[in-house]
Design a protein around this motif. Structure first.
Motif: not given
Ligand code: HEM
Length: 494
Positions: A115, A128, A136, A298, A302, A365, A429, A431, A441
């Protein structure tokens, strides 16, 4: 017979070839954004050091908010301003939504089912959609409130033992374990790790370390067959062991279902069910890949966010006093803080926002990849170019943020700016279509963990250190963490 070099058809074809060659050689190469020239072969690789986000921010001051770097044989375009982030994540989101996947994640084709690392495909959309719908959405996250509370209270219970023994607590570690057990309950309906000693936690941490190590094979594709640094081998080892652990759980569940037992109603049940009207199902490889990434996303991000927020508060006693006062006024000490209290804790929320602004866990990112040639600000980004967004630089842009390097949660009080993906000056996170699906979450868990740590204990720095003596330096592995882990002594509340 020798060729007749003087014959007319031969001469004509030679002339046409020559003309084509001259036109081809003289054609204008697509105008990539400007950037440093770099060294032959290596390009700018050596300039990145161990804080590439900061090195890139410095380079952007010379070359502009959209710049091109050659890193080995890879061409990378870096966006370093909110305007350029908007161009990438909003205006050109469709064409730039694929991923550049590192070699370390390619074991057993993990990246293709992934993913986080997979390109835009029907599988990615399905994975997704299913995760968003069942884990989510606001409704789903709210329905798990009891579980969140239970796991965070378990964390408090563990810290109470350290408190009694006057032992320092490694904040990132306890938050990480809490995150893992929370996800384990969401996915498998059980705690996967024993909080005291866990091979599982070690496997996730080691995989993160390998993904965070610069790998020459990512810059010189031919070298991937040699795995010179052993990164691919070690990452493969972690992934295989994680597969083993999850496979056992999946087999157990399949036997359970076959024996006609009632459903557990968790995410694993959903993943084993058909995903459409035709009865298609996720393959085992797809399920394993998704589970690993949910755990990874996750727990790591966090826990890092909670650690930075606690570190900043201990480093800034005035802000610590304000957040504690808010907690005691709005919640008190007669009962444990709950998710329902969060709307009445704007300063606590502002502390978390400010920590994410200064210390985004993913400062660059996840790298995107162009699926088509696009034009941004008069420059051309050719198909297959890697595109990186420097969120760390963006959230320190002086034209947007006053005193950008100062920790000041007050800047978010009374402000509408949030991290939901609409304010391009603040996108920890991400965009667009690749925005973190776990945002809601994460928001709830981080708020609850931080509020509970602050409500349940007073915290002291070890060895009589003063707040200004804390080492606040950062280090980039797979995520941007505190170089010296935060270890602090929990004290009983007076
Ligand atoms: C403070 C907590 C978190 C931060 C700062 C964070 C930040 C991010 C960032 C920056 C990305 C990449 C976004 C991009 O490339 O535009 C990402 C992707 C992702 N995050 Fe988080 N995340 C957090 C918590 C979580 C949690 C709790 C989960 C799931 C349990 C999660 C699951 C994912 C997944 C599966 C992706 C890949 C999405 C994709 O590429 O389509 N993240 N996250």
């Amino acid at each position: 017979m020798g060729k007749d070099w003087g014959s007319l058809p031969w001469l004509m074809s030679m002339l046409i070839c020559l003309y084509t060659l001259v036109v081809w050689a003289g054609r204008k190469s697509p105008k990539l954004p400007p950037g440093p020239k770099g060294l032959p072969l290596l390009g700018s690789l050596l300039e990145l050091g161990n804080r590439p986000h900061a090195a890139l921010a410095t380079l952007a001051k010379t070359h502009g908010p959209l710049m091109t770097l050659r890193l080995g044989l890879r061409t990378v375009v870096v966006a370093s301003s909110s305007d350029m982030a908007k161009e990438v994540c909003q205006k050109n989101d469709h064409a730039l939504a694929s991923r550049f996947a590192p070699e370390a994640i390619k074991v057993d084709s993990h990246d293709q089912y992934s993913i986080a690392w997979g390109g835009i495909s029907p599988l990615w959309r399905n994975v997704r959609r299913v995760s968003t719908t069942h884990l989510f959405t606001k409704q789903q996250v709210e329905s798990q409130e009891f579980l969140h509370h239970q796991k965070v209270q378990q964390m408090v219970g563990i810290i109470e033992k350290d408190c009694a023994a006057k032992r320092a607590v490694a904040i990132r570690r306890v938050a990480f374990l809490t995150g893992i057990n929370l996800l384990s309950n969401m996915i498998f309906s059980v705690d996967v790790v024993d909080p005291e000693a866990s091979e599982f936690k070690q496997l996730l941490s080691s995989l993160g370390e390998e993904l965070g190590r610069p790998n020459v094979a990512d810059y010189f594709p031919l070298l991937r067959h040699f795995d010179l640094q052993g990164i691919q081998r070690r990452a493969a080892g972690c992934i295989k062991k994680l597969h083993q652990i999850f496979n056992e759980k999946i087999e157990e569940r399949l036997r359970f279902r076959e024996s006609g037992q009632p459903r557990c109603g968790d995410f694993l049940d959903i993943l084993l069910d058909p995903i459409d009207a035709k009865g298609s199902k996720f393959s085992r490889a797809e399920i394993l890949s998704l589970i690993i990434e949910l755990y990874f996303g996750g727990s790591e991000s966090n826990s890092i966010t909670v650690e930075w927020a606690m570190a900043e508060l201990l480093h800034n006693p005035a802000q610590m006093a304000t957040v504690k006062q808010e907690l005691s006024e709005k919640v008190g000490h007669q009962r444990a803080v709950e998710e329902a209290d969060m709307d009445r804790l704007p300063y606590l929320q502002a502390v978390i926002k400010e920590s994410l602004r200064l210390h985004p866990p993913g400062p660059l990112l996840l790298p995107r990849r162009a699926d088509a040639t696009v034009e941004i600000a008069g420059f051309v980004i050719p198909k297959h170019t890697t595109v990186v967004i420097n969120v760390w630089a963006i959230s320190r842009e002086a034209r947007t943020w006053e005193n950008p390097t100062t920790f000041s949660p007050e800047r978010f009080i009374g402000s509408d700016v949030n991290y939901k993906g609409g304010d391009f000056s603040f996108i920890p996170f991400g965009a667009g279509r690749r925005i973190c699906p776990g945002l809601l979450l994460a928001e709830r868990i981080v708020q609850l963990m931080l509020a509970s740590l602050l409500q349940s204990f007073d915290w002291e720095l070890p060895l009589g250190w003063k707040p200004e003596e804390m080492d606040m330096s950062e280090e980039l592995g797979f995520t941007l963490h505190k170089k010296v882990p935060l270890e602090v002594i929990p004290m009983k509340k007076n």
